[in-house]
Design an enzyme around this catalytic site. Structure first.
Site, PDB file in Angstrom:
ATOM      1  N   SER A 178       1.767  -7.546  -0.623  1.00 14.74           N
ATOM      2  CA  SER A 178       2.576  -8.492   0.159  1.00 14.74           C
ATOM      3  C   SER A 178       2.008  -9.901   0.164  1.00 14.74           C
ATOM      4  O   SER A 178       2.685 -10.844   0.587  1.00 14.74           O
ATOM      5  CB  SER A 178       2.790  -7.975   1.577  1.00 14.74           C
ATOM      6  OG  SER A 178       1.592  -7.995   2.302  1.00 14.74           O
ATOM      7  N   THR A 210       0.821  -1.208   0.000  1.00 15.41           N
ATOM      8  CA  THR A 210       0.000   0.000   0.000  1.00 15.41           C
ATOM      9  C   THR A 210       0.857   1.260   0.000  1.00 15.41           C
ATOM     10  O   THR A 210       0.488   2.281  -0.569  1.00 15.41           O
ATOM     11  CB  THR A 210      -0.918  -0.023   1.248  1.00 15.41           C
ATOM     12  OG1 THR A 210      -1.775  -1.144   1.143  1.00 15.41           O
ATOM     13  CG2 THR A 210      -1.758   1.231   1.356  1.00 15.41           C
ATOM     14  N   THR A 221       1.612  -4.319   4.246  1.00 19.69           N
ATOM     15  CA  THR A 221       1.468  -4.601   5.676  1.00 19.69           C
ATOM     16  C   THR A 221       0.925  -6.004   5.979  1.00 19.69           C
ATOM     17  O   THR A 221       1.127  -6.515   7.075  1.00 19.69           O
ATOM     18  CB  THR A 221       0.540  -3.572   6.351  1.00 19.69           C
ATOM     19  OG1 THR A 221      -0.707  -3.606   5.691  1.00 19.69           O
ATOM     20  CG2 THR A 221       1.134  -2.181   6.312  1.00 19.69           C
TER      21      THR A 221
HETATM   22  N1  ASP Z   1      -2.647  -5.394   0.459  1.00 21.78           N
HETATM   23  C1  ASP Z   1      -1.603  -4.639   0.982  1.00 21.78           C
HETATM   24  C2  ASP Z   1      -0.339  -5.456   1.025  1.00 21.78           C
HETATM   25  O1  ASP Z   1      -0.108  -6.178   1.957  1.00 21.78           O
HETATM   26  C3  ASP Z   1      -1.926  -4.118   2.329  1.00 21.78           C
HETATM   27  C4  ASP Z   1      -0.947  -3.116   2.801  1.00 21.78           C
HETATM   28  O2  ASP Z   1       0.102  -2.896   2.244  1.00 21.78           O
HETATM   29  O3  ASP Z   1      -1.261  -2.472   3.803  1.00 21.78           O
HETATM   30  O4  ASP Z   1       0.452  -5.343   0.124  1.00 21.78           O
END
Ligand code: ASP
Length: 355
Positions: free
Chosen positions: A90, A43, A124
């Protein structure tokens, strides 16, 4: 000694050059730390068509060059170098990227003693797994700082730019040495082992549960109040430099009513090397015994998100390992690494007690 006007001019330009070079590394009379960034997506690199769109954005849209251009002040706090490792959400990060990151960081620290710290930008959702993996496989006391964001880079009031700025400050701080890998979001520094994502949406999502934060990246300074005591980084036994893959370990969610043996039986069929139980269940006790007979390592963790699974001599005598207070997703990482060393449950239990 020759000291004509020509010589004086040469000396003068020599001094100007030296001063200009020093200027590259010195800000306000202080030497700027050298920090290298590995960008992987998430993100923090996400973009949406409108600034007010806080969901429905696309992770991995901005490159690290574009992200840094949004925080020009970051160059005041460190002498930066950077590279784009990948640019994905991720959920797409796994063993291949983890091994790449560990190898890149270990090589960088071995070949560039002048580098003070590294930052990994990351989604995340699985950031805590990458952080824990690096906590176990980067053999150095230098900082390893994992950073993400809960709002896309394109958002009004996004948290990404400040998180990135703070991560670089934490990576460049001498106080961060010897703390293992850490997670930095929302000005808060969590240990890789305990730091966990606790909220699907809020910017204060990461914390170390019952153990709290290690410290803060505050405007006046980076400040720590405690440090991890479990083995990590420079104290780790896991050297992964020649690995191209890791043992296959999956997680089975249990402890719910009417749990059946299907998931465990499916994993036996799939030929996994290990299974983490996010709580055990009566419904799959027999299937777990069968998995053991087939040599699959079984680790009892828990779904509650906090607290220990107590060590049990009877369980261990039957070949079952307990995860102490490691969350299932982190127990999975540790079991993968443990299985590169041994299949003996007692030895694996020793590893779970140490790390
Ligand atoms: N979908 C995102 C990821 O894990 C969530 C984030 O980055 O907060 O890449």
């Amino acid at each position: 000694m020759l000291c004509g006007p020509f010589m004086i001019r040469r000396l003068w330009w020599g001094l100007v050059l030296v001063a200009a070079t020093i200027q590259l590394d010195v800000v306000g009379g202080e030497v700027r730390p050298k920090v290298h960034i590995f960008a992987t997506g998430g993100t923090i690199s996400g973009a949406a068509p409108e600034r007010i769109m806080l969901s429905g954005y696309k992770s991995g849209s901005f490159t690290i060059d574009e992200m840094l251009a949004k925080v020009p002040e970051i160059h005041d706090v460190a002498d930066l170098t950077w590279e784009q490792v990948t640019n994905v959400g991720s959920g797409n990060i796994g063993t291949e990227i983890l091994l790449q990151l560990a190898s890149k960081i270990n090589t960088l620290y071995a070949e560039r003693p002048d580098v003070d710290g590294v930052v990994i930008t990351h989604g995340t959702s699985t950031l805590e797994e990458t952080a824990y993996f690096l906590n176990l496989t980067v053999i150095s006391d230098k900082p390893v700082v994992c950073v993400g964001a809960m709002r896309p880079m394109s958002a009004v009031s996004g948290d990404g730019p400040l998180n990135l700025y703070n991560a670089v400050r934490v990576a460049g701080a001498t106080e961060s040495r010897g703390k293992g890998a850490v997670i930095v979001l929302n000005d808060e520094i969590s240990a890789a082992r305990e730091g966990t994502k606790t909220d699907t949406y809020r910017v204060d999502t990461f914390n170390g549960k019952e153990f709290g934060f290690l410290g803060y990246a505050d405007p006046d300074k980076v400040v720590y109040y405690r440090k991890p005591v479990k083995r990590h980084t420079y104290g780790s036994e896991f050297i992964v430099k020649d690995f191209t893959d890791l043992p296959k370990v999956d997680i089975v969610y249990g402890g719910y009513q009417d749990a059946g043996p299907g998931a465990v039986m499916g994993l036996i069929e799939a030929g996994v090397d290990g299974i983490i139980l996010a709580s055990g269940s009566r419904g799959f006790t027999e299937a777990i015994k069968l998995a053991r007979e087939k040599g699959i390592a079984i680790v009892y963790s828990d779904r509650k998100g906090q607290g220990r699974v107590l060590e049990s001599p009877t369980r261990l005598a039957e070949g079952f390992i307990t995860a102490d207070n490691l969350r299932p997703q982190k127990a999975r990482i540790l079991l993968q690494l443990a299985l590169t060393k041994t299949k003996d449950p007692e030895q694996i239990q020793r590893i779970f007690n140490d790390y």
